[in-house]
Design a protein around this motif. Structure first.
Motif, PDB file in Angstrom:
ATOM      1  N   LYS B 122     -13.391  10.660  18.155  1.00  0.00           N
ATOM      2  CA  LYS B 122     -13.749   9.289  17.769  1.00  0.00           C
ATOM      3  C   LYS B 122     -15.164   8.947  18.215  1.00  0.00           C
ATOM      4  O   LYS B 122     -15.972   8.420  17.448  1.00  0.00           O
ATOM      5  CB  LYS B 122     -12.756   8.288  18.384  1.00  0.00           C
ATOM      6  CG  LYS B 122     -11.311   8.572  18.032  1.00  0.00           C
ATOM      7  CD  LYS B 122     -10.356   7.583  18.657  1.00  0.00           C
ATOM      8  CE  LYS B 122     -10.288   7.672  20.168  1.00  0.00           C
ATOM      9  NZ  LYS B 122      -9.754   8.944  20.671  1.00  0.00           N
ATOM     10  N   THR B 123     -15.447   9.249  19.486  1.00  0.00           N
ATOM     11  CA  THR B 123     -16.786   8.970  20.002  1.00  0.00           C
ATOM     12  C   THR B 123     -17.828   9.784  19.254  1.00  0.00           C
ATOM     13  O   THR B 123     -18.879   9.266  18.859  1.00  0.00           O
ATOM     14  CB  THR B 123     -16.831   9.295  21.508  1.00  0.00           C
ATOM     15  OG1 THR B 123     -15.913   8.444  22.184  1.00  0.00           O
ATOM     16  CG2 THR B 123     -18.224   9.078  22.066  1.00  0.00           C
ATOM     17  N   THR B 124     -17.497  11.043  19.031  1.00  0.00           N
ATOM     18  CA  THR B 124     -18.425  11.909  18.312  1.00  0.00           C
ATOM     19  C   THR B 124     -18.729  11.339  16.933  1.00  0.00           C
ATOM     20  O   THR B 124     -19.881  11.257  16.515  1.00  0.00           O
ATOM     21  CB  THR B 124     -17.824  13.322  18.181  1.00  0.00           C
ATOM     22  OG1 THR B 124     -17.502  13.803  19.477  1.00  0.00           O
ATOM     23  CG2 THR B 124     -18.804  14.266  17.498  1.00  0.00           C
ATOM     24  N   MET B 251     -18.868   0.147  18.315  1.00  0.00           N
ATOM     25  CA  MET B 251     -18.353  -0.165  19.646  1.00  0.00           C
ATOM     26  C   MET B 251     -17.374   0.913  20.080  1.00  0.00           C
ATOM     27  O   MET B 251     -16.363   1.145  19.427  1.00  0.00           O
ATOM     28  CB  MET B 251     -17.672  -1.534  19.634  1.00  0.00           C
ATOM     29  CG  MET B 251     -18.554  -2.640  19.077  1.00  0.00           C
ATOM     30  SD  MET B 251     -17.663  -4.201  19.010  1.00  0.00           S
ATOM     31  CE  MET B 251     -18.683  -5.166  20.085  1.00  0.00           C
ATOM     32  N   ASP B 252     -17.687   1.557  21.190  1.00  0.00           N
ATOM     33  CA  ASP B 252     -16.848   2.651  21.680  1.00  0.00           C
ATOM     34  C   ASP B 252     -15.981   2.145  22.833  1.00  0.00           C
ATOM     35  O   ASP B 252     -16.455   2.027  23.952  1.00  0.00           O
ATOM     36  CB  ASP B 252     -17.726   3.819  22.135  1.00  0.00           C
ATOM     37  CG  ASP B 252     -16.908   5.082  22.362  1.00  0.00           C
ATOM     38  OD1 ASP B 252     -15.672   5.008  22.257  1.00  0.00           O
ATOM     39  OD2 ASP B 252     -17.515   6.123  22.650  1.00  0.00           O
ATOM     40  N   GLU B 253     -14.744   1.822  22.542  1.00  0.00           N
ATOM     41  CA  GLU B 253     -13.828   1.275  23.546  1.00  0.00           C
ATOM     42  C   GLU B 253     -14.514   0.201  24.390  1.00  0.00           C
ATOM     43  O   GLU B 253     -14.605   0.328  25.613  1.00  0.00           O
ATOM     44  CB  GLU B 253     -13.313   2.385  24.454  1.00  0.00           C
ATOM     45  CG  GLU B 253     -12.641   3.515  23.686  1.00  0.00           C
ATOM     46  CD  GLU B 253     -12.032   4.550  24.614  1.00  0.00           C
ATOM     47  OE1 GLU B 253     -11.330   4.134  25.545  1.00  0.00           O
ATOM     48  OE2 GLU B 253     -12.253   5.745  24.408  1.00  0.00           O
ATOM     49  N   PRO B 254     -15.006  -0.857  23.740  1.00  0.00           N
ATOM     50  CA  PRO B 254     -15.846  -1.816  24.461  1.00  0.00           C
ATOM     51  C   PRO B 254     -15.091  -2.606  25.511  1.00  0.00           C
ATOM     52  O   PRO B 254     -15.706  -3.211  26.378  1.00  0.00           O
ATOM     53  CB  PRO B 254     -16.348  -2.747  23.348  1.00  0.00           C
ATOM     54  CG  PRO B 254     -15.294  -2.671  22.301  1.00  0.00           C
ATOM     55  CD  PRO B 254     -14.775  -1.269  22.347  1.00  0.00           C
TER      56      PRO B 254
HETATM   57 MG   LIG Z   1     -14.393   8.579  23.353  1.00  0.00          MG
END
Ligand SMILES: [Mg+2]
Ligand SMILES: Nc1ncnc2c1ncn2[C@@H]1O[C@H](COP(=O)(O)OP(=O)(O)OP(=O)(O)O)[C@@H](O)[C@H]1O
Lengths: 300, 336
Positions: B122-124, B251-254
C-alpha cells in the motif's frame, strides 16, 4: 503457565533448594569482583592524567598569567614582556583555518550523507579517518613544501592552511555523524513538499543537525588551536606583533610555548607556563561548553 | 501556459497565478466548498482574492514548455481535475516486485481508501503516485500513471514539481523540529522559493483553517511545531501539505499514531478536504475506511509476495457485498 518461576525449577526439585548458594557461585562472584576492580583501576588511570596535567599547568602557570602576559609583546633575553604577539597570532591563524575548513568539511559530509552512493561514502569516510590519523608534522612539511617554499617566505596563511587540512576531516566526520542522526522522515517530508534535493539537504537536514555540526566545529577549533608541528614550518613564529600580515611570519600560542620553554631564562619559562595555562583554559572551556550542551540534548 | 512552465523556479514569482488554464478562478472553488459543506469554516476576509491565495493555485508541473502541462487539454475542467489513472503498474525494489500489474482509476473530489494486509504494498503504491518511490536506491516503476491525462512518469515531467501537486501526509507526524508552527506551514513555499512575503500570513491562516488547527494555534504561531500534541502535529503536517496548493492528497495511515479523538478530528478533516482535493488514504482500520472513504481498493499479495489489486468498488459495496471472496474474508476479519 506459572508466573515468574521458570517451569524447570518447579518440575524436579523444590525451587528453594536450587537457590542456595554453592561454592561455584562463590568463586564466580569472586572472579567478578576481581575483574570489576581491575577495570576500575584502568578507568582511574584514564582520568588521572587529565587531573594531574591540569593541576600541574595551573600550579606553574597561574603565577605567570597576568596582564603583562596578555598585553605585552615578547622581549628578548629574559627581559620579560608577554605573549601578546602569540595570542593575536592564534586569534588570526585559527579562525582563518576554521573559515577555510568549515565549509569544506560540512559540504563533504553533506555530500556523503545526502548525495553519494554507499561505496563513495565509505571511501570518503575512510579517507577522512586516515587523514585524522596522519601525524601533524607531516601535514606541516606538506604545507611547507606547498605554501612556503614557492614563496621563499614563512607565512601565516600557510599556517592557516596547514591547520585547515587538519580540521577538515575532523569537521567532516563529526558533521557526518550528526547529519546521520537526522530522521529520514524529515527528509521525506521535505521532498514530498516538492522541495528540491539540495534545498532539503541545506534547509532541513543540515539545519536540523546544526547544533551537532557547530559542536564538531568547535572541537576541531580547539584541537587546531593547540597544534604546534604544522606551524613550525609555516607560520614559523614572530617576536613582533603581526596583525593582518598573512604573508609574513606570525606567532601563535603553541609556538610561543615551544620556543620559550626551551630558553635558559626563568622569566621566559614562566611565560611559557602562562601561555600553556591560557591554551588549556581555552580548550577546556570549549570542551565543557560543547559536551555540556550535547549532554543536555541527549538527556532530553 | 507555456510561459509559466518555461520559468520553473523564479523566486518570488508565484507561478500559475495568471490561472492560465482557462479554469474558473479560485473563488469558484472556494464557493463550491462552502456550498457543499456547511461545516467548512472560512476566514472572514481571507482567501477572496487570487493574490492572497497562491497556495491553492493549480501548478503546472512540466519542466519545459509544450504539451506536458498536467492541467492541459480536455481534462482541464474543474470537475475532473485530480483524476488519477493507474495502468499496469509494477513497482520494484531492486529485483523484488512489490506491486504487480495494478489498474486503478482514482476519482477526483472523493476519498479512495487502500486497504490490505501488512506488506502488500500500500505504501509502495502511494509512493509511486508522487514519485517518492524512485528516491529509494534501486527502486523502479513500470506502467503508467496519468494525472488529468498526463503521464507523471513522462520525460517532460519534473518529479520535484509533481510533488507540489500531489501532497503527502505520513504515518508519523513529522513537523520540522527547527521551525515554528508558522514556518512549518510555509516551509514548502519558502524552500521552493515560490512566495512573496506579504502573502505568507494569509497562506498560513488559510492552510491552518483548512486543516482545522487554526483556533488551537493562532495565538502561538511562533512556538515550535514540536510543542503540539501528536494529533495537532499531524494536522500541522496536513496544513503544511495544503499550503503548497496540491490537487491530490496522499495519506499513509495518517491517524494510526493518534488517539481516538485525534483520529476523529482527522477523519472529519478528510471529509471536508475531499470537496477540494483528490484524496487517497491508506488505512489498516476497516471502520475508518468505511467511515471516510467513497471508494475502497483492496490489495493483497500473491505467493511471490508481490502486491496486487483484488478489487476496487464503492466503499459500501466492499464492506457489505464484495465481488471477491478474498475481499470478503479480509473485511470480515477472517485473514490479514
Ligand atoms: Mg505502509
Ligand atoms: N525500502 C525498501 N526496500 C526494499 N523493500 C521494501 C522497501 N520498502 C518496502 N519494501 C517491501 O515492499 C513490500 C511492500 O511494502 P509496503 O511498505 O509498501 O507495504 P504496506 O502495505 O504499506 O505495509 P504496512 O501495512 O505494514 O505499512 C514489502 O514486502 C516490503 O518488505
Amino acid at each position: 503457565m506459572s508466573q515468574g518461576i521458570p517451569s524447570s525449577l518447579v518440575a524436579g526439585r523444590p525451587a528453594a533448594a536450587l537457590l542456595v548458594r554453592t561454592r561455584a557461585d562463590r568463586r564466580r562472584s569472586l572472579v567478578n569482583s576481581a575483574f570489576q576492580g581491575v577495570a576500575l583501576l584502568a578507568a582511574v588511570a584514564c582520568v588521572v592524567p587529565l587531573g594531574a596535567l591540569v593541576t600541574f599547568v595551573v600550579m606553574n602557570g597561574a603565577g605567570a598569567l597576568n596582564l603583562d602576559l596578555l598585553t605585552r609583546p615578547t622581549r628578548a633575553l629574559g627581559l620579560g614582556g608577554g605573549a601578546a604577539a602569540a595570542i593575536l597570532g592564534s586569534l588570526q591563524i585559527v579562525p582563518i583555518a576554521a573559515v577555510i575548513a568549515a565549509p569544506i568539511g560540512v559540504l563533504a559530509a553533506l555530500y556523503t550523507v545526502e548525495f553519494s552512493g554507499r561505496r563513495t561514502a565509505t571511501l570518503i569516510r575512510f579517507a577522512a579517518d586516515v587523514m585524522v590519523g596522519i601525524p601533524s608534522i607531516l601535514i606541516g612539511i606538506f604545507a611547507f613544501a606547498l605554501f612556503v617554499l614557492p614563496f621563499h617566505q614563512f607565512n601565516a596563511l600557510a599556517g592557516s592552511l596547514a591547520l585547515a587540512i587538519i580540521m577538515v576531516p575532523v569537521v567532516m566526520r563529526t558533521t557526518e555523524e550528526s547529519l546521520r542522526l537526522v530522521p529520514g522522515s524529515l527528509r521525506e517530508a521535505s521532498l514530498a513538499l516538492g522541495v528540491p534535493m539540495w534545498r532539503t539537504a541545506l534547509s532541513v537536514v543540515l539545519r536540523t543537525g546544526l547544533s551537532g555540526v557547530a559542536a564538531g566545529l568547535m572541537l576541531a577549533v580547539a584541537r587546531a588551536a593547540g597544534e604546534t608541528a604544522p606551524l613550525i614550518f609555516t607560520a614559523f613564529g614572530n617576536q613582533l606583533i603581526n596583525v593582518g600580515g598573512l604573508g609574513k611570519p606570525m606567532d601563535a600560542l603553541p609556538l610561543f610555548i615551544f620556543v620559550n620553554a626551551r630558553q635558559p631564562y626563568e622569566a621566559q619559562n614562566s611565560q611559557a607556563w602562562g601561555a600553556a595555562l591560557l591554551l588549556l583554559l581555552f580548550v577546556l572551556a570549549v570542551n565543557v561548553i560543547v559536551r555540556g550542551r550535547a549532554g543536555r540534548r541527549n538527556s532530553r | 501556459m507555456a510561459i509559466d512552465a518555461a520559468q520553473p523556479e523564479t523566486p518570488g514569482a508565484p507561478e500559475g497565478r495568471q490561472n492560465p488554464q482557462g479554469r474558473p478562478p479560485p473563488e469558484t472553488e472556494e464557493t463550491a466548498v462552502a456550498g457543499h459543506a456547511p461545516g467548512v469554516r472560512h476566514a472572514p476576509g481571507v482567501g477572496h482574492s487570487p493574490e492572497l491565495r497562491p497556495g491553492v493555485q493549480r501548478l503546472p508541473i512540466a519542466v519545459g514548455p509544450g504539451p506536458g502541462d498536467l492541467t492541459d487539454g480536455a481534462a482541464a475542467s474543474e470537475a475532473t481535475a485530480g483524476l488519477l489513472e493507474v495502468r499496469h503498474l509494477n513497482a520494484y525494489y531492486g529485483t523484488f516486485r512489490a506491486i504487480r500489474d495494478v489498474d486503478l482509476s482514482i476519482r477526483p473530489n472523493a476519498v479512495t481508501a487502500l486497504i490490505g494486509p501488512s506488506g502488500c504494498g500500500k505504501t509502495t503504491f502511494l509512493r509511486t503516485l508522487n514519485r517518492m518511490h524512485e528516491l529509494v536506491p534501486g527502486a523502479t516503476v513500470q506502467g503508467t500513471i496519468e494525472l488529468d491525462g498526463v503521464d507523471v512518469y513522462g520525460s517532460n515531467i519534473d518529479p520535484v514539481r509533481l510533488r507540489r501537486v500531489m501532497g503527502m501526509v505520513f504515518q508519523r507526524p513529522s513537523p520540522f523540529p527547527t521551525m515554528s508552527i508558522y514556518d512549518n506551514v510555509v516551509a514548502g513555499l519558502r524552500l521552493t522559493g515560490r512566495h512573496q512575503r506579504s502573502e505568507l500570513d494569509a497562506v498560513v491562516e488559510r492552510s491552518l483553517r483548512r486543516a482545522a488547527l487554526w483556533d488551537e494555534v493562532k495565538d502561538k504561531l511562533r512556538e515550535n511545531g514540536m510543542s503540539l500534541s501528536g494529533g495537532q502535529q499531524q494536522r500541522l503536517c496536513i496544513a503544511r501539505a495544503l499550503a503548497v496548493g496540491p490537487e491530490v492528497l496522499l495519506m499513509d495511515e495518517p491517524a494510526s499514531a493518534l488517539d481516538p479523538i485525534a483520529t476523529l478530528r482527522i477523519e472529519e478533516l478528510i471529509a471536508e478536504l475531499k470537496q477540494s482535493y483528490t484524496i487517497v488514504i491508506v488505512t489498516h482500520n476497516m471502520q475508518q475506511a468505511a467511515r471516510v472513504s467513497d471508494r475502497t481498493a483492496f490489495l493483497t499479495m500473491g505467493e511471490d509476495r508481490a502486491g496486487y489489486l483484488v478489487e476496487v468498488d464503492e466503499t459500501s459495496r466492499i464492506f457489505t457485498n464484495p465481488r471477491e471472496r478474498l475481499t470478503e474474508d479480509y473485511v470480515s476479519g477472517r485473514f490479514g
